[in-house]
Design an enzyme around this catalytic site. Structure first.
Site, PDB file in Angstrom:
ATOM      1  N   SER A 136      11.924  12.451  15.352  1.00 43.71           N
ATOM      2  CA  SER A 136      12.394  12.170  13.990  1.00 43.71           C
ATOM      3  C   SER A 136      11.239  12.331  13.019  1.00 43.71           C
ATOM      4  O   SER A 136      10.062  12.213  13.414  1.00 43.71           O
ATOM      5  CB  SER A 136      12.912  10.731  13.934  1.00 43.71           C
ATOM      6  OG  SER A 136      13.124  10.325  12.594  1.00 43.71           O
ATOM      7  N   TYR A 149      11.794   1.561  15.275  1.00 35.89           N
ATOM      8  CA  TYR A 149      12.262   2.946  15.418  1.00 35.89           C
ATOM      9  C   TYR A 149      11.102   3.921  15.191  1.00 35.89           C
ATOM     10  O   TYR A 149      10.887   4.849  15.975  1.00 35.89           O
ATOM     11  CB  TYR A 149      13.410   3.195  14.436  1.00 35.89           C
ATOM     12  CG  TYR A 149      14.052   4.554  14.567  1.00 35.89           C
ATOM     13  CD1 TYR A 149      14.948   4.832  15.601  1.00 35.89           C
ATOM     14  CD2 TYR A 149      13.762   5.570  13.668  1.00 35.89           C
ATOM     15  CE1 TYR A 149      15.542   6.081  15.713  1.00 35.89           C
ATOM     16  CE2 TYR A 149      14.348   6.823  13.772  1.00 35.89           C
ATOM     17  CZ  TYR A 149      15.247   7.073  14.795  1.00 35.89           C
ATOM     18  OH  TYR A 149      15.824   8.308  14.921  1.00 35.89           O
ATOM     19  N   LYS A 153       9.456   6.636  17.934  1.00 36.22           N
ATOM     20  CA  LYS A 153       9.411   8.088  17.719  1.00 36.22           C
ATOM     21  C   LYS A 153       7.963   8.591  17.666  1.00 36.22           C
ATOM     22  O   LYS A 153       7.678   9.702  18.106  1.00 36.22           O
ATOM     23  CB  LYS A 153      10.188   8.465  16.453  1.00 36.22           C
ATOM     24  CG  LYS A 153      11.706   8.186  16.556  1.00 36.22           C
ATOM     25  CD  LYS A 153      12.369   8.950  17.701  1.00 36.22           C
ATOM     26  CE  LYS A 153      13.878   8.834  17.693  1.00 36.22           C
ATOM     27  NZ  LYS A 153      14.536   9.562  18.775  1.00 36.22           N
TER      28      LYS A 153
HETATM   29  P1  NDP Z   1      24.407   8.700  17.375  1.00 35.25           P
HETATM   30  O1  NDP Z   1      24.229   7.246  17.251  1.00 35.25           O
HETATM   31  O2  NDP Z   1      25.437   9.391  16.576  1.00 35.25           O
HETATM   32  O3  NDP Z   1      24.630   9.099  18.913  1.00 35.25           O
HETATM   33  C1  NDP Z   1      23.727   8.612  19.878  1.00 35.25           C
HETATM   34  C2  NDP Z   1      24.234   8.938  21.257  1.00 35.25           C
HETATM   35  O4  NDP Z   1      23.292   8.374  22.202  1.00 35.25           O
HETATM   36  C3  NDP Z   1      25.586   8.313  21.561  1.00 35.25           C
HETATM   37  O5  NDP Z   1      26.354   9.189  22.352  1.00 35.25           O
HETATM   38  C4  NDP Z   1      25.212   7.048  22.333  1.00 35.25           C
HETATM   39  O6  NDP Z   1      26.196   6.589  23.228  1.00 35.25           O
HETATM   40  C5  NDP Z   1      24.007   7.547  23.115  1.00 35.25           C
HETATM   41  N1  NDP Z   1      23.209   6.417  23.580  1.00 35.25           N
HETATM   42  C6  NDP Z   1      22.609   5.462  22.814  1.00 35.25           C
HETATM   43  N2  NDP Z   1      22.053   4.534  23.602  1.00 35.25           N
HETATM   44  C7  NDP Z   1      22.297   4.910  24.883  1.00 35.25           C
HETATM   45  C8  NDP Z   1      21.997   4.343  26.141  1.00 35.25           C
HETATM   46  N3  NDP Z   1      21.350   3.187  26.251  1.00 35.25           N
HETATM   47  N4  NDP Z   1      22.408   4.992  27.254  1.00 35.25           N
HETATM   48  C9  NDP Z   1      23.101   6.153  27.165  1.00 35.25           C
HETATM   49  N5  NDP Z   1      23.426   6.730  25.997  1.00 35.25           N
HETATM   50  C10 NDP Z   1      23.031   6.106  24.866  1.00 35.25           C
HETATM   51  O7  NDP Z   1      22.949   9.310  17.052  1.00 35.25           O
HETATM   52  P2  NDP Z   1      22.510  10.712  16.432  1.00 35.25           P
HETATM   53  O8  NDP Z   1      23.343  11.796  16.970  1.00 35.25           O
HETATM   54  O9  NDP Z   1      22.345  10.553  14.980  1.00 35.25           O
HETATM   55  O10 NDP Z   1      21.016  10.824  17.021  1.00 35.25           O
HETATM   56  C11 NDP Z   1      20.666  11.697  18.068  1.00 35.25           C
HETATM   57  C12 NDP Z   1      19.148  11.789  18.111  1.00 35.25           C
HETATM   58  O11 NDP Z   1      18.653  12.270  16.864  1.00 35.25           O
HETATM   59  C13 NDP Z   1      18.445  10.455  18.350  1.00 35.25           C
HETATM   60  O12 NDP Z   1      17.329  10.655  19.181  1.00 35.25           O
HETATM   61  C14 NDP Z   1      17.993  10.049  16.975  1.00 35.25           C
HETATM   62  O13 NDP Z   1      16.888   9.172  17.015  1.00 35.25           O
HETATM   63  C15 NDP Z   1      17.634  11.401  16.406  1.00 35.25           C
HETATM   64  N6  NDP Z   1      17.599  11.449  14.952  1.00 35.25           N
HETATM   65  C16 NDP Z   1      18.718  11.101  14.228  1.00 35.25           C
HETATM   66  C17 NDP Z   1      18.664  11.144  12.859  1.00 35.25           C
HETATM   67  C18 NDP Z   1      19.830  10.746  12.012  1.00 35.25           C
HETATM   68  O14 NDP Z   1      19.628  10.539  10.794  1.00 35.25           O
HETATM   69  N7  NDP Z   1      21.042  10.658  12.545  1.00 35.25           N
HETATM   70  C19 NDP Z   1      17.429  11.581  12.141  1.00 35.25           C
HETATM   71  C20 NDP Z   1      16.354  11.934  13.009  1.00 35.25           C
HETATM   72  C21 NDP Z   1      16.445  11.868  14.358  1.00 35.25           C
HETATM   73  P3  NDP Z   1      27.444   5.685  22.731  1.00 35.25           P
HETATM   74  O15 NDP Z   1      28.523   6.677  22.443  1.00 35.25           O
HETATM   75  O16 NDP Z   1      27.710   4.790  23.869  1.00 35.25           O
HETATM   76  O17 NDP Z   1      26.990   4.935  21.493  1.00 35.25           O
END
Ligand code: NDP
Length: 244
Positions: A136, A149, A153
């Site tokens: 991120s 967070y 990262k």
């Molecule tokens: P979402 O919250 O939309 O999706 C996250 C996914 O990760 C979900 O499918 C969730 O599962 C899964 N997950 C979370 N915790 C666990 C766990 N303990 N075990 C298994 N699966 C897990 O996040 P984003 O798509 O926005 O983010 C994706 C990546 O991008 C992350 O690494 C985030 O830090 C990074 N990012 C996001 C930004 C943003 O603004 N959105 C900006 C910069 C980076 P479940 O369906 O069960 O919740």
């Protein structure tokens, strides 16, 4: 540029929703045999109903032993995207140990765990491979209420660089992408209110947040053979936020 993943096995964590889900769909459309890993069954069930030939694995990545067993059951993997992450926001003075432990368990420790299992197979098969870790802009810029967070990262960027150093001799490349805000469920958590979104938008030279497909495009490139000499980078997808 023509990119395909025909006959490649690609594992994506956090593929139930958000960026990981769209990535899994794109990779499948490019010919990959996708293994989609996530915590909730619902998201994975709807993904495999939408896209044929996706293998799904439900596991809580915060559980070290369960994760190891689950990833071992996935079979040989050529490319890995460590995408799953936990985000919970609080002012520095209110940071709770539970948030610290959970966030580091999912955002950093699980990346090491999943990658170890996948890389052991790559080294044994002498196949090489490509890993992209979803970091991120928060790894390199201080954001209010993001102590834990940002910490995870920043740690992920450095873990990725050491992986690139140690795994490069096995022809395994490791890179990060570092997006700005993307309005997924996670993005909406911190940035849906105009009083938070507008000051952030004002600091992004392109004047907008990133779209999911813009993150997916960069990950697909870094995962593919088209980036065969790129190793150990942290690539901002931030409209210039980190450049200012
Ligand atoms: P979402 O919250 O939309 O999706 C996250 C996914 O990760 C979900 O499918 C969730 O599962 C899964 N997950 C979370 N915790 C666990 C766990 N303990 N075990 C298994 N699966 C897990 O996040 P984003 O798509 O926005 O983010 C994706 C990546 O991008 C992350 O690494 C985030 O830090 C990074 N990012 C996001 C930004 C943003 O603004 N959105 C900006 C910069 C980076 P479940 O369906 O069960 O919740």
């Amino acid at each position: 540029m023509e990119i395909n993943f025909i006959s490649k096995h690609v594992l994506v964590t956090g593929a139930g929703k958000g960026i990981g889900r769209e990535l899994a769909k794109r990779l499948a459309s490019l010919g990959a045999e996708v293994v989609a890993v996530s915590r909730s069954r619902d998201g994975l069930d709807s993904l495999s109903a939408e896209v044929k030939n996706i293998k799904t694995i439900v596991v809580d990545l915060a559980d070290w032993d369960a994760t190891r067993a689950a990833i071992q059951s996935a079979g040989p993997i050529d490319c890995l995207v460590n995408n799953a992450a936990h985000a919970s926001l609080e002012p520095f003075l209110d940071v709770k140990p539970e948030n610290f432990d959970k966030s580091f368990a999912v955002n950093v420790k699980a990346v090491i765990n999943v990658s170890q299992v996948v890389v052991e197979g790559m080294i044994k098969r002498k196949s090489g491979g490509s890993i992209v870790n979803i970091s991120s802009q928060a790894s390199q810029a201080a954001l209010a209420d993001h102590t834990v967070y940002c910490g995870t990262k920043g740690a992920l960027d450095m873990v990725s660089r050491v992986m690139a150093l140690e795994l490069g001799p096995h022809n395994i490349r490791v890179n990060c992408v570092n997006p700005t805000v993307v309005l997924t469920d996670m993005g909406r958590l911190g940035w849906s209110q105009p009083e938070k979104a507008n000051p952030m938008l004002a600091k992004i030279p392109l004047g907008r947040f990133a779209e999911v497909h813009e993150v997916v495009d960069a990950v697909v490139y870094l995962l593919s053979d088209k980036s065969s000499m790129i190793n150990g980078v942290t690539l901002p997808i931030d409209g210039g936020f980190l450049a200012t």
